[in-house]
Design a protein around this motif. Structure first.
Motif, PDB file in Angstrom:
ATOM      1  N   GLN A 149      20.326  10.563  50.760  1.00  0.00           N
ATOM      2  CA  GLN A 149      19.792   9.424  50.003  1.00  0.00           C
ATOM      3  C   GLN A 149      20.393   8.163  50.600  1.00  0.00           C
ATOM      4  OE1 GLN A 149      17.539  10.067  47.296  1.00  0.00           O
ATOM      5  NE2 GLN A 149      17.057   7.899  47.583  1.00  0.00           N
ATOM      6  N   TYR A 150      19.695   7.602  51.575  1.00  0.00           N
ATOM      7  CA  TYR A 150      20.215   6.470  52.356  1.00  0.00           C
ATOM      8  C   TYR A 150      20.422   5.225  51.490  1.00  0.00           C
ATOM      9  CZ  TYR A 150      20.195   2.718  55.826  1.00  0.00           C
ATOM     10  OH  TYR A 150      20.491   1.605  56.566  1.00  0.00           O
ATOM     11  N   SER A 151      19.496   5.043  50.543  1.00  0.00           N
ATOM     12  CA  SER A 151      19.579   3.940  49.599  1.00  0.00           C
ATOM     13  C   SER A 151      18.886   4.381  48.322  1.00  0.00           C
ATOM     14  CB  SER A 151      18.918   2.675  50.168  1.00  0.00           C
ATOM     15  OG  SER A 151      17.512   2.819  50.186  1.00  0.00           O
ATOM     16  N   PRO A 152      18.973   3.623  47.234  1.00  0.00           N
ATOM     17  CA  PRO A 152      18.278   4.049  46.016  1.00  0.00           C
ATOM     18  C   PRO A 152      16.777   4.280  46.211  1.00  0.00           C
ATOM     19  CG  PRO A 152      19.832   2.311  45.493  1.00  0.00           C
ATOM     20  CD  PRO A 152      19.819   2.429  46.992  1.00  0.00           C
ATOM     21  N   ALA A 153      16.175   3.632  47.228  1.00  0.00           N
ATOM     22  CA  ALA A 153      14.729   3.753  47.429  1.00  0.00           C
ATOM     23  C   ALA A 153      14.342   4.618  48.614  1.00  0.00           C
ATOM     24  CB  ALA A 153      14.105   2.361  47.594  1.00  0.00           C
ATOM     25  N   THR A 154      15.289   5.009  49.458  1.00  0.00           N
ATOM     26  CA  THR A 154      14.950   5.654  50.724  1.00  0.00           C
ATOM     27  C   THR A 154      15.740   6.953  50.910  1.00  0.00           C
ATOM     28  OG1 THR A 154      14.552   3.472  51.697  1.00  0.00           O
ATOM     29  CG2 THR A 154      14.793   5.319  53.211  1.00  0.00           C
ATOM     30  N   LYS A 155      15.028   7.993  51.327  1.00  0.00           N
ATOM     31  CA  LYS A 155      15.648   9.303  51.535  1.00  0.00           C
ATOM     32  C   LYS A 155      15.201   9.878  52.866  1.00  0.00           C
ATOM     33  CE  LYS A 155      14.311  12.811  48.937  1.00  0.00           C
ATOM     34  NZ  LYS A 155      13.954  14.037  49.680  1.00  0.00           N
ATOM     35  N   LEU A 156      16.142  10.502  53.594  1.00  0.00           N
ATOM     36  CA  LEU A 156      15.860  11.161  54.859  1.00  0.00           C
ATOM     37  C   LEU A 156      16.142  12.645  54.722  1.00  0.00           C
ATOM     38  CD1 LEU A 156      15.178  10.931  57.921  1.00  0.00           C
ATOM     39  CD2 LEU A 156      17.648  10.686  58.304  1.00  0.00           C
ATOM     40  N   ASP A 157      15.169  13.487  55.140  1.00  0.00           N
ATOM     41  CA  ASP A 157      15.329  14.946  55.116  1.00  0.00           C
ATOM     42  C   ASP A 157      15.232  15.491  56.525  1.00  0.00           C
ATOM     43  OD1 ASP A 157      15.217  16.309  52.247  1.00  0.00           O
ATOM     44  OD2 ASP A 157      13.940  14.525  52.171  1.00  0.00           O
ATOM     45  N   ILE A 158      16.034  16.519  56.788  1.00  0.00           N
ATOM     46  CA  ILE A 158      15.942  17.241  58.041  1.00  0.00           C
ATOM     47  C   ILE A 158      16.028  18.729  57.725  1.00  0.00           C
ATOM     48  CG2 ILE A 158      18.433  17.110  58.471  1.00  0.00           C
ATOM     49  CD1 ILE A 158      17.708  16.882  61.489  1.00  0.00           C
ATOM     50  N   GLY A 159      15.235  19.535  58.432  1.00  0.00           N
ATOM     51  CA  GLY A 159      15.234  20.973  58.192  1.00  0.00           C
ATOM     52  C   GLY A 159      15.033  21.735  59.484  1.00  0.00           C
ATOM     53  N   TYR A 160      15.576  22.951  59.504  1.00  0.00           N
ATOM     54  CA  TYR A 160      15.421  23.826  60.669  1.00  0.00           C
ATOM     55  C   TYR A 160      15.132  25.239  60.188  1.00  0.00           C
ATOM     56  CZ  TYR A 160      16.534  27.006  64.448  1.00  0.00           C
ATOM     57  OH  TYR A 160      16.462  28.018  65.368  1.00  0.00           O
ATOM     58  N   THR A 161      14.225  25.925  60.891  1.00  0.00           N
ATOM     59  CA  THR A 161      13.893  27.320  60.590  1.00  0.00           C
ATOM     60  C   THR A 161      13.797  28.106  61.883  1.00  0.00           C
ATOM     61  OG1 THR A 161      12.720  26.889  58.526  1.00  0.00           O
ATOM     62  CG2 THR A 161      12.091  28.871  59.719  1.00  0.00           C
ATOM     63  N   HIS A 162      14.331  29.315  61.851  1.00  0.00           N
ATOM     64  CA  HIS A 162      14.098  30.290  62.919  1.00  0.00           C
ATOM     65  C   HIS A 162      13.273  31.428  62.344  1.00  0.00           C
ATOM     66  CE1 HIS A 162      14.735  32.500  66.639  1.00  0.00           C
ATOM     67  NE2 HIS A 162      14.942  33.569  65.894  1.00  0.00           N
ATOM     68  N   LEU A 163      12.210  31.806  63.066  1.00  0.00           N
ATOM     69  CA  LEU A 163      11.358  32.908  62.662  1.00  0.00           C
ATOM     70  C   LEU A 163      11.667  34.138  63.508  1.00  0.00           C
ATOM     71  CD1 LEU A 163       9.789  30.505  61.389  1.00  0.00           C
ATOM     72  CD2 LEU A 163       7.688  31.767  61.860  1.00  0.00           C
ATOM     73  N   PHE A 164      12.055  35.214  62.842  1.00  0.00           N
ATOM     74  CA  PHE A 164      12.276  36.501  63.484  1.00  0.00           C
ATOM     75  C   PHE A 164      10.991  37.316  63.314  1.00  0.00           C
ATOM     76  CE2 PHE A 164      16.301  34.912  61.952  1.00  0.00           C
ATOM     77  CZ  PHE A 164      17.169  35.113  63.016  1.00  0.00           C
TER      78      PHE A 164
END
Length: 422
Positions: free
Chosen positions: A370-385
């Protein structure tokens, strides 16, 4: 046209492809950057940001004010074929094993949500719900079945949500989906030699989605979501520089074709529970009705309505199971993880080189800042077996040989998402 059935692959491609599609058939789950870190567990109930427009439009009632969400998913797939007794068409060299037929893909999503009234919400999402790109070496041993396969889609999904009371929220959306497919393969012309054929077609199809969320307690809610089937009436063409000569007058491989295709409906049941002030538990089961794809009929689009070819399909309905956890490390940082198991829609007896995937397991991680009250950054990673897949595609009677062996593959997905309230 008896020795050239490549037009059939246009519809087959649009019907299914597993390795690049990441879920049953060729569907793409990558509709949210925040959800990837949980392997999309709880997707129909979590309602964390405006990407809920795709997973369950009812979730818009949990988002305050106006919000814009943009995500980009970077996907790297890898796949190899291992020959075990393949036989080339008579008089043709066998060729190699095709190399790595995977590659890179970049999938964007964008969503916008705003309040119409205190109870009524509007949103619109644009994304890529289906897609693939695979390419074998041009002279590989399965070149008469497949060389290059590429599918692009764009889905435009305006939606409404209504907050009925403190427990119930309902949602509805309309989907307008454009699809374009391009394929190339070798065509065995018998004594006349070998040529290449390029297949390309596109269409718009329309459907709808429905959703509901029930707030059992302040900390726990259930979500259900349904996406309808989409009817596609494909119009395309086959283009090749060569001709086929038979006892009858010369026939060109070039032709316009049409095919009717039904993309399946899905039903999802999700839960979201805030266990305490640190931990959340998310679950999901999604059912896809692939069994309704029973037969594919391809017709010449020249007024005669004559059949180029038809093929029976043997598809199974599929289930996808997922579970995830969130941990609020600080007030501004949330950590995510998730695991999922995907069924394969096609069994070993009916696999083709355009559909070489199998059951797979997702292992996912992510974080929200939650970078600021109005702004959010998400990051995700997945590996598929992905489980190794057996193939024995015998098309010797059609002049394309026997492709026999096993496929092995995997996939990596990295997503970034930006959400801003204003």
């Amino acid at each position: 046209m008896s020795r050239f059935t490549s037009p059939l692959t246009l519809g087959i491609l649009l019907s299914a492809y597993q390795l690049t599609g990441h879920t049953a058939g060729f569907a793409l789950s990558e509709q949210s950057g925040s959800g990837l870190g949980n392997a999309y567990a709880g997707a129909a109930a979590v309602a964390e940001d405006a990407s809920t427009i795709y997973f369950n439009p009812a979730g818009m009632t949990y988002i305050a004010g106006r919000q814009l969400v943009g995500a980009l998913h970077t996907i790297r797939t890898s796949g190899d074929f291992n020959n075990q007794g393949s036989i080339s068409p008579t008089g043709r060299p066998l060729g190699g094993e095709g190399g790595d037929f995977g590659g890179w893909a970049f999938l964007p999503n964008i969503y916008y949500k705003q309040d119409l009234t205190e109870q009524l919400k509007f949103g619109i999402g644009v994304g890529t719900p289906f897609g693939l790109k695979t390419e074998y070496d041009r002279n590989w041993m399965g070149r008469f079945q497949a060389v290059k396969s590429e599918l692009k889609t764009i889905n435009i999904n305006p939606s409404l949500a209504w907050k009925v009371n403190e427990q119930w929220s309902l949602g509805i959306g309309i989907s307008a989906m454009w699809a374009e497919a391009e394929l190339t393969s070798a065509a065995n012309l018998g004594p006349a030699g070998v040529t290449t054929a390029k297949n390309k077609g596109d269409d718009w199809g329309f459907g709808y989605n429905l959703g509901a969320i029930y707030q059992i307690t302040p900390a726990t809610r259930l979500g259900v979501a349904y996406r309808s089937k989409v009817e596609q009436h494909l119009k395309g063409e086959v283009r090749s520089p060569s001709t086929v000569t038979s006892a009858s007058p010369t026939q060109t491989l070039n032709t316009d074709i049409t095919a009717d295709l039904t993309l399946p409906e899905t039903f999802s049941f999700s839960t979201f529970s805030q266990l305490d002030d640190r931990w959340d538990l998310l679950t999901d089961i999604t059912w896809t009705r692939w069994s309704q794809f029973k037969e594919l009929v391809i017709r010449r689009d020249n007024g005669s309505n004559s059949i180029v070819g038809s093929t029976a399909e043997h598809w199974n309905n599929t289930l996808r199971y997922s579970a995830g956890l969130n941990y609020r490390y600080t007030d501004t940082l949330k950590l995510r993880t998730g695991i999922a198991y995907d069924d394969e829609a096609i069994d070993n007896d009916h696999r083709t080189p355009r559909i070489p995937g199998n059951d797979r397991i997702w292992l996912s991680f992510g974080a929200s800042w939650q970078y600021s009250p109005a702004t959010k950054l998400d990051i995700g990673y997945t590996h598929l077996f992905i489980k190794d897949a057996r193939i024995s595609d015998d098309q010797r009677a059609a002049g394309r040989g026997l492709l026999s062996g096993t496929y092995e593959g995997s996939a990596h997905i990295l997503s970034m998402q930006f959400a801003h309230n204003f």
